[in-house]
Design a protein around this motif. Sequence first.
Motif, PDB file in Angstrom:
ATOM      1  N   MET A 147      43.670  50.008  11.753  1.00 23.55           N
ATOM      2  CA  MET A 147      42.585  50.413  12.646  1.00 23.55           C
ATOM      3  C   MET A 147      42.204  51.872  12.413  1.00 23.55           C
ATOM      4  SD  MET A 147      42.406  50.694  16.788  1.00 23.55           S
ATOM      5  CE  MET A 147      42.994  52.382  16.696  1.00 23.55           C
ATOM      6  N   CYS A 163      37.333  48.869  15.810  1.00 22.10           N
ATOM      7  CA  CYS A 163      36.864  49.553  14.596  1.00 22.10           C
ATOM      8  C   CYS A 163      35.537  48.981  14.113  1.00 22.10           C
ATOM      9  CB  CYS A 163      37.916  49.488  13.485  1.00 22.10           C
ATOM     10  SG  CYS A 163      38.599  47.845  13.196  1.00 22.10           S
ATOM     11  N   ARG A 168      38.601  53.200  10.938  1.00 25.97           N
ATOM     12  CA  ARG A 168      37.743  54.085  11.729  1.00 25.97           C
ATOM     13  C   ARG A 168      37.444  55.373  10.964  1.00 25.97           C
ATOM     14  NH1 ARG A 168      37.064  52.811  17.127  1.00 25.97           N
ATOM     15  NH2 ARG A 168      36.566  54.990  17.575  1.00 25.97           N
TER      16      ARG A 168
END
Length: 1012
Positions: free
Chosen positions: A979, A825, A983
């Motif tokens: 994550m 990320c 993102r």
Amino acid sequence: MSLDRADDEAVPGEVGTGGMLSMMYDEFGNYVGPDLDDDDEEEGFDNAPEEREREPPSPVAPDRGMDVDNGSAVVEFNEQRSVVLHQDKKYFPTAEEVYPQAEVLVEEEDAQPLSTPIVAPVKEKKFQTVERTLPPTTFSTEYLCSLMTTPQLVRNVTIAGQLHHGKTSFMDMFVQQTHEKNWSLSKNLRYTDTRDDEQEIGVSIKTTPMSLVLPNSIGKNYLVNLFDTPGHVNFSDEVTASFRLCDGVVVLVDAVEGVMVQTERVIKHALLERLPIVVVINKLDRIILELKLPPADAYHKLRHTIDEINQLVESNAQGGERVRVSPELGNVMFASSIFGFCFSLQTFAQMYTEQYTALPQSKGLSLDAESAQTSFGMPNTAEELAKRLWGDIYYHPDARMFKTTPPPKGNRSFVEFVLEPLYKIFSHVIGEERETLEPVLLELGISLRAHEYHYDTNVLLRLVLTRFFGRSTGFVDMVVKHFPSPIESARTKVEQSYTGPLNTKYGTALTTCDPNGPLLIHVCKLYTKPDCSGFDAFGRVMSGTVRVGDHVRVLGEAYTPTDEEDMAEEDVTKLWILQSRYRVGITSAPAGNWVLIGGVDSSILKTATIVNAVPVEQPYIFKPLNFNTLSVMKVAVEPLRPSELPKMLDALRKINKSYPLCITKKEESGEHTILGTGEIYLDSILRDLRHLYSDIEIKVADPVVAFCETVAETSSLKCFGSTPNKKNKLTMIAEPLEKGLAEEIENRVIRAEWDPKTTADFLLKKYGWDFLAARSLWAFGPDTQGPNALIDDTLPTEVDKRMLSTVKKFIIQGFQWATKEGPLCEEPIRNVKYKLIDAQMATEEIQRSGVQIIPTARRVCYSAFLMAAPRLMEPVYFVEVQAPADCISAVVTVLSRRRGYVTAENPRPGTPLYTLKAFVPVIDSFGFETDLRTHTQGQAFCLSVFDHWAVVPGDPLDKNIMLRPLTVSQPTELAREFMVKTRRRKGLSEDVTVSKFFDEELVAAMAKENES
């Protein structure tokens, strides 16, 4: 006959009366004839023709004249009687007439909105308390400047400690002693808390300096430069900046609370910076008035606090130095800043020696065999007596001797000679009436006015104690004895902070603190100007003398002798001595002193080095600040009105300068983020952003945290990648670093600039690396001291080492790029060791350039990382909670709801409080303090500070995990959730795109391995 009829019957060629009248008026009935006198107007029109015949004809105006042709007669009209329309009237001169040389622009519309005044009022931002004029002091500015030229009489001191342990009120004691004002005894002054928000919340936010002339016990004056530092752990970056400029640290400890989390961190950091420390046990009044401990128990409470400090000092001493603090050594004082007094054993010893010098002599116990003894077994000097006023030493009145064995009825000497008199003063002032109090005070040499006996109890107690102890000369004695002068500390200071060699002209001037040498100033702080238009640089003159008007070079943190991009030339416009709420202008500042410099701040971001514009040789910079914490809490900001984005960006640049540990950056998604150490730190930043530097409305997103990426195993297969021209090929594997090595790299215990042999010896002895790998360490990353390592693990029989050395710098750059933004990320990679195990290089140099190697090295690092069981790491706070015994269960409940856990639970000696030590993830800590106080009815107090990174449970690449909105994820799903949400916030796709980092050949090899 009408006028028209007369006109018609007139003789041709002659102008009749009616015709003349018609020519004197226009078609609207306005008179346009010649001027008439007042008499003519009264007589009427009968005499008008005769008057006109006698007057000469007036010239006709070129623009306004009117010709009327009626036969041979022509009548001309005067311009003054013509009709002027409204739009043709002229009341004022035109811009061309007023400014003939200027260009005049005429706009069709008013571009300025109605809400904006034509002449805007002058806005004066009031964000701090300042003295409009220089206040009267016990010393003159000239005398202060003269002491600056004598570095042997200068001491640079930082006062540090835990929140609410009395650092600011301790500074108030010296301010009131040196500033001749009518100070209020009932008001808490907080003189060095200059900002309005500091006064409102009662917490220091900025480090504030003051330069005071203070006398010692024999009346000798010293220039003591004092730093008042914040006690909240979120603002420990301010403490770090002050440590770089001082020569000694005064650690303030609350007599009741003892050693707390910030006290421990301050002591560790001071020892790491090789700074001597002394201790002031403050708030002695709390033991007497709040805990109500007997004098004997109070002694054990104080001794326990000193023993705790000595354990910390012994476990963190640098270089095998044995450092001990103890009252008999003179490096521990006792104080009550709220009541305005501080004393050492020397203070009481001086009182007793002055009182009992005239009594007959007798022998007593001497800890020094050669010391002479006087009456009551007391040495004839205060220094010798002070050594007998601490520890297990007792006074025997029958034998008039000091002994190490206790008498049948008696207490330790500290209790008998120090605490009991102090207790008696408190009890008499609090419990006695004036009739009984007055003779007691007279015996002590204290005389009060009649109205002063009617003061409030606390005010009266403060008045009595300040007159009993007098000025705080014992503090100056301690500082002068245990802290070095700028000349004495110069070599240690330079070795700790200077990056250049010491065998040069600069090095010689620095180690001798030469005021006549080349100029070198270490700037560590930027203070906002009173009008918020910019900053003034605060630093210490390490060598040479800076003067107003000097043309200097400002070297930034990125400056190197080979890369001079981060350099600017400026002029020193002003110099000041910063005195908290006011500034004293000076013309020069020699080596060893603190100075505030105006006109050089434009190119400074955090710290800087200032040298002469024409240096005598190649200059080097001072090291950037080494902080003991990290900025792990993040918020995104944007202006409420998009048109005000430039204002916000300018304000963010100023915020970045104002806070040493603040980080502002723009994400790839376009959002502007601010990273800070904690909630109160970010609150202070956002307040300055809105009201101090931009004056605009800011929208703030919900806070998040910074993550790191790591690996849990060694890469399952050798990952390789080819350059775009297919002429070069790199092969790497990734594996976890040894436990503790990443922290030592960040703390500069091991450094990248070491020679290979020193690095190999360190890694071989402490972490068990093999000798070949230790000698082949190429770099740390990201940056030069990042928590990742790159190792050349290729064999000379397989790889051409000479050719590999030509692309070494390109591989290192690719490694630095990869570890700065990981593949999961785009968060930094941590605790990973990369091994280069094979490299195939093109024979032609142009085919193995940086354009080919750098992106390939990055891609290979990513592929090796993804094949080594990647994991996500989150920051974890260390939490210290003080609470009564009946609140412990509530504290544990609040912690368990936030994935926290308790590691220690200890009672605080002499108090009804317990101290709980716990860990809680930063992402679950938002609102923790409010939640804790709610569940404990305000009885619990906590402080949180970043401690370490921990692996988030779960696999972030597990696509089988289904994330449901508004549903709490299971512990094994947290890594995937963090994550994916990170993102999304950054505008990336939800899953990692493997094809971006793996070559086709590598994918085929992976597929083949899976089949087998």
